[in-house]
Scaffold this motif. Sequence first.
Motif, PDB file in Angstrom:
ATOM      1  N   ASP A  22      11.538  13.372   9.856  1.00 48.52           N
ATOM      2  CA  ASP A  22      11.444  12.459   8.713  1.00 48.52           C
ATOM      3  C   ASP A  22      12.395  11.271   8.850  1.00 48.52           C
ATOM      4  OD1 ASP A  22      13.796  13.734   8.322  1.00 48.52           O
ATOM      5  OD2 ASP A  22      13.290  14.622   6.385  1.00 48.52           O
ATOM      6  N   TYR A  58       0.849  -1.192   0.000  1.00 50.73           N
ATOM      7  CA  TYR A  58       0.000   0.000   0.000  1.00 50.73           C
ATOM      8  C   TYR A  58       0.884   1.241   0.000  1.00 50.73           C
ATOM      9  CZ  TYR A  58       1.196   0.069   4.977  1.00 50.73           C
ATOM     10  OH  TYR A  58       1.889   0.087   6.171  1.00 50.73           O
ATOM     11  N   LYS A 112      -3.314   0.192   8.798  1.00 51.32           N
ATOM     12  CA  LYS A 112      -1.968   0.080   8.222  1.00 51.32           C
ATOM     13  C   LYS A 112      -1.455   1.385   7.625  1.00 51.32           C
ATOM     14  CE  LYS A 112      -3.464  -1.771   3.777  1.00 51.32           C
ATOM     15  NZ  LYS A 112      -4.821  -1.163   3.969  1.00 51.32           N
ATOM     16  N   ASP A 113      -2.355   2.239   7.170  1.00 50.83           N
ATOM     17  CA  ASP A 113      -1.936   3.498   6.542  1.00 50.83           C
ATOM     18  C   ASP A 113      -1.149   4.400   7.499  1.00 50.83           C
ATOM     19  OD1 ASP A 113      -3.867   3.369   3.937  1.00 50.83           O
ATOM     20  OD2 ASP A 113      -4.768   2.512   5.726  1.00 50.83           O
ATOM     21  N   ILE A 135      17.155   6.591   8.932  1.00 48.44           N
ATOM     22  CA  ILE A 135      16.231   6.344  10.043  1.00 48.44           C
ATOM     23  C   ILE A 135      16.961   6.391  11.386  1.00 48.44           C
ATOM     24  CG2 ILE A 135      14.653   4.651  11.089  1.00 48.44           C
ATOM     25  CD1 ILE A 135      13.616   5.848   8.445  1.00 48.44           C
ATOM     26  N   CYS A 149       2.529  -6.324   5.658  1.00 53.49           N
ATOM     27  CA  CYS A 149       2.013  -5.211   4.862  1.00 53.49           C
ATOM     28  C   CYS A 149       3.102  -4.155   4.762  1.00 53.49           C
ATOM     29  CB  CYS A 149       0.779  -4.591   5.514  1.00 53.49           C
ATOM     30  SG  CYS A 149      -0.551  -5.771   5.825  1.00 53.49           S
ATOM     31  N   GLU A 180      18.705   0.315   5.869  1.00 53.50           N
ATOM     32  CA  GLU A 180      18.991   0.532   4.449  1.00 53.50           C
ATOM     33  C   GLU A 180      18.135   1.603   3.803  1.00 53.50           C
ATOM     34  OE1 GLU A 180      19.196  -3.169   2.357  1.00 53.50           O
ATOM     35  OE2 GLU A 180      20.533  -4.060   3.835  1.00 53.50           O
ATOM     36  N   LEU A 181      17.170   2.114   4.546  1.00 51.89           N
ATOM     37  CA  LEU A 181      16.306   3.150   3.943  1.00 51.89           C
ATOM     38  C   LEU A 181      17.065   4.464   3.782  1.00 51.89           C
ATOM     39  CD1 LEU A 181      12.764   2.743   5.513  1.00 51.89           C
ATOM     40  CD2 LEU A 181      13.478   2.280   3.182  1.00 51.89           C
ATOM     41  N   PHE A 188       3.962  -1.663  13.040  1.00 47.75           N
ATOM     42  CA  PHE A 188       2.877  -2.200  13.858  1.00 47.75           C
ATOM     43  C   PHE A 188       2.975  -3.725  13.877  1.00 47.75           C
ATOM     44  CE2 PHE A 188      -1.367  -3.444  15.165  1.00 47.75           C
ATOM     45  CZ  PHE A 188      -1.688  -2.478  16.114  1.00 47.75           C
ATOM     46  N   LYS A 221      16.860  -4.492   9.305  1.00 44.50           N
ATOM     47  CA  LYS A 221      17.404  -4.440   7.939  1.00 44.50           C
ATOM     48  C   LYS A 221      16.797  -3.272   7.147  1.00 44.50           C
ATOM     49  CE  LYS A 221      18.260  -7.311   3.868  1.00 44.50           C
ATOM     50  NZ  LYS A 221      19.526  -6.620   3.534  1.00 44.50           N
ATOM     51  N   LEU A 222      15.474  -3.149   7.223  1.00 44.99           N
ATOM     52  CA  LEU A 222      14.822  -2.072   6.483  1.00 44.99           C
ATOM     53  C   LEU A 222      15.235  -0.702   7.023  1.00 44.99           C
ATOM     54  CD1 LEU A 222      11.266  -3.581   5.876  1.00 44.99           C
ATOM     55  CD2 LEU A 222      12.936  -2.912   4.138  1.00 44.99           C
ATOM     56  N   TYR A 249       1.199   3.355   9.366  1.00 41.28           N
ATOM     57  CA  TYR A 249       2.501   2.734   9.625  1.00 41.28           C
ATOM     58  C   TYR A 249       3.249   2.469   8.319  1.00 41.28           C
ATOM     59  CZ  TYR A 249      -0.301   2.026  13.800  1.00 41.28           C
ATOM     60  OH  TYR A 249      -1.128   2.237  14.871  1.00 41.28           O
ATOM     61  N   ASP A 250       4.553   2.257   8.422  1.00 40.54           N
ATOM     62  CA  ASP A 250       5.364   1.950   7.243  1.00 40.54           C
ATOM     63  C   ASP A 250       5.432   0.454   6.998  1.00 40.54           C
ATOM     64  OD1 ASP A 250       6.025   4.708   7.015  1.00 40.54           O
ATOM     65  OD2 ASP A 250       7.473   4.454   8.632  1.00 40.54           O
ATOM     66  N   LEU A 251       5.243  -0.317   8.045  1.00 44.26           N
ATOM     67  CA  LEU A 251       5.399  -1.769   7.960  1.00 44.26           C
ATOM     68  C   LEU A 251       4.550  -2.415   9.050  1.00 44.26           C
ATOM     69  CD1 LEU A 251       7.251  -4.047   6.639  1.00 44.26           C
ATOM     70  CD2 LEU A 251       8.732  -3.757   8.635  1.00 44.26           C
ATOM     71  N   VAL A 276      11.897   8.736  11.025  1.00 43.15           N
ATOM     72  CA  VAL A 276      11.145   7.815  11.878  1.00 43.15           C
ATOM     73  C   VAL A 276      10.614   6.655  11.040  1.00 43.15           C
ATOM     74  CG1 VAL A 276       9.226   7.636  13.508  1.00 43.15           C
ATOM     75  CG2 VAL A 276      10.453   9.791  13.274  1.00 43.15           C
ATOM     76  N   PHE A 277      10.732   5.426  11.542  1.00 46.03           N
ATOM     77  CA  PHE A 277      10.179   4.247  10.870  1.00 46.03           C
ATOM     78  C   PHE A 277       9.096   3.678  11.781  1.00 46.03           C
ATOM     79  CE2 PHE A 277      10.681  -0.246   9.205  1.00 46.03           C
ATOM     80  CZ  PHE A 277      10.256   0.058   7.922  1.00 46.03           C
ATOM     81  N   ASN A 281       4.480  -0.404   3.179  1.00 41.11           N
ATOM     82  CA  ASN A 281       4.209   0.894   2.587  1.00 41.11           C
ATOM     83  C   ASN A 281       5.289   1.163   1.535  1.00 41.11           C
ATOM     84  OD1 ASN A 281       4.174   3.637   2.014  1.00 41.11           O
ATOM     85  ND2 ASN A 281       3.522   4.210   4.071  1.00 41.11           N
TER      86      ASN A 281
END
Lengths: 201, 201
Positions: free
Chosen positions: B118, A126, B173-174, B4, A179, B200-201, B124, B196-197, B176-178, B120-121, A181
């Motif tokens: 900006d 999403y 979910k909207d 992040i 899920c 690397e973001l 949920f 990991k995410l 949150y990023d993941l 922040v990751f 983003n």
Amino acid sequence: MGKINIITIGREYASGGRAVGKLISEKLGIPFYNKEILHMAAEKLEMSADDVKFADETAASSLLYSMSLMSNLSAATALPLNDRIFIEEREVIKTLAQQGPCVIVGRCADSILKEIRDDVFNVFIYADSESRARRAVEEYGEKPENVYTSLRKHDKKRSTYYNLNTGQKWGAKDNYDLCLNSAKIGIDMCAEAIIKLASEL
Amino acid sequence: MGKINIITIGREYASGGRAVGKLISEKLGIPFYNKEILHMAAEKLEMSADDVKFADETAASSLLYSMSLMSNLSAATALPLNDRIFIEEREVIKTLAQQGPCVIVGRCADSILKEIRDDVFNVFIYADSESRARRAVEEYGEKPENVYTSLRKHDKKRSTYYNLNTGQKWGAKDNYDLCLNSAKIGIDMCAEAIIKLASEL
């Protein structure tokens, strides 16, 4: 891929879910199924090209259809075309899953396979509307003035199709294992994260 | 951690979200904040131990409170205690985020920080009720006969707290990023995927 053989991807319109799935299939060297499923189902039903075009992920639920689901008919010719297609697509999805590891985009594959297999990893992609609008304009060539209407229309079609055919809520995180983003994480990193999780589960 | 610095974790009750956060903090060697935030806020407000015990993630919204949010008062002593605590916690969260990389569990940290930073990751963690009930009994020592009521009660408290304080929907979910299903993915793999995410973001 360890215990996981099938990766299903649900996706909001223009979130890049198809691109994520394609990338996973390329990196893992496994088949990718999206519209192919509709074409396989249409071939079995001997549908015309025009009918196929309008039937993609379109719901037309009916009492007859609900009855056919209960009795598990696979080619109930008395049913409305869209319902016959869904029933046929469901059989195609089950058959493809039996043939080996693959990525399947859309078509309620998560719900269809969850009940009969335990080697499925269900993902939903999403993104915020602004990012999706940008993608729809840049990647799909949509007109900027209509793009938000287009997002709503496509998402509505997908959610109606999913909700009627599964009895669950499209995009509700509880139906999925993960899920992501895509606006925040990006297409490549989404694919990488899914591959890593699916490989190690 | 690349771009992040702050990882926030929202979580359904007994989904293991706290454990995921703790693991991330240990692996990355960065501070972990959960109830600590309440205690820091309570200290500033000179609250009694009893008041603190009952105020954790509990909402008591009021018109006065909404007005204070708009005027951004940080210690409006005329407000109900729970609202004063939230306002104080919000300031604590902002301050902690300024001090460097950290993991923050609950307390609307995702919503509070999203608007001003900006880096922040927002994650949920959720799981099916059966898995959470098992965890609540095995890990928290809850009684099996009451456990489903307990899940509902805790989730209700958290969602009311979140929804009233942020104007958004807890667990949607909207926000949150993941979003990760800890019953499917497991605590360790959830932590690994997030690290990991975020790196690397």
